[in-house]
Design a protein around this motif. Structure first.
Motif, PDB file in Angstrom:
ATOM      1  N   UNK A  28      47.085  32.513  10.553  1.00 42.77           N
ATOM      2  CA  UNK A  28      45.744  32.659  10.071  1.00 42.77           C
ATOM      3  C   UNK A  28      44.738  32.008  10.762  1.00 42.77           C
ATOM      4  N   UNK A  29      45.243  30.864  11.300  1.00 40.55           N
ATOM      5  CA  UNK A  29      44.386  30.091  12.114  1.00 40.55           C
ATOM      6  C   UNK A  29      43.807  30.773  13.561  1.00 40.55           C
ATOM      7  N   UNK A  30      44.875  31.282  14.073  1.00 41.26           N
ATOM      8  CA  UNK A  30      44.852  31.908  15.271  1.00 41.26           C
ATOM      9  C   UNK A  30      44.242  33.207  15.124  1.00 41.26           C
ATOM     10  N   UNK A  31      44.422  34.136  13.971  1.00 39.58           N
ATOM     11  CA  UNK A  31      43.774  35.235  13.934  1.00 39.58           C
ATOM     12  C   UNK A  31      42.334  34.990  13.706  1.00 39.58           C
ATOM     13  N   UNK A  32      41.777  33.648  13.013  1.00 43.26           N
ATOM     14  CA  UNK A  32      40.442  33.548  12.766  1.00 43.26           C
ATOM     15  C   UNK A  32      39.664  33.132  14.058  1.00 43.26           C
TER      16      UNK A  32
END
Length: 143
Positions: A28-32
């Protein structure tokens, strides 16, 4: 057992995260993110007290699973998601099917368990292809 330690199962620890939760949080952090992240940047984006080595281990495992890609940057790596969330779900579904010796039955049971709305969508996708072109019109759907 050392003094002060309780004999309780690890799974019963209240501070223990459910399996896969950290990987999901890292993804999720990478996608954001607007670009590749170092393990330290991922740790900061998570806003947790995880050790950098823990985040690096999670990223290494995700890389081994094909969920993230990495590029050398200085003495370490920067990481990016290999796919968007729906792409990752599709990849996982394929991986599960590939593990089963009786792929036909597994796929048949998956379809049998779909609700009417999902069955309709699946029929449409099979008829028209993922790009919306009808395979009946002579167009070849992308695979």
């Amino acid at each position: 057992m050392p003094e002060g330690h309780e004999d309780r199962p690890v799974a019963g620890r209240p501070d223990r995260r459910p399996a896969g939760e950290l990987e999901a949080s890292v993804l999720a952090a990478l996608w954001a993110s607007d670009g590749p992240l170092t393990p330290i940047a991922v740790r900061l984006a998570l806003g947790t007290d995880l050790a950098r080595t823990t985040v690096t281990t999670i990223l290494t495992r995700l890389h081994a699973k094909g969920a993230v890609s990495r590029t050398h940057a200085g003495r370490g790596y920067v990481y990016t998601p290999a796919q968007d969330p729906p792409g990752l779900t599709a990849r996982r579904m394929h991986a599960e099917l590939d593990k089963d010796a009786d792929r036909d039955t597994a796929l048949a049971r998956f379809v049998a368990d779909l609700g009417p709305q999902d069955r309709g969508l699946l029929r449409t996708l099979l008829d028209e292809g993922p790009d919306g072109r009808s395979s009946r019109d002579g167009a070849t759907p992308r695979t």
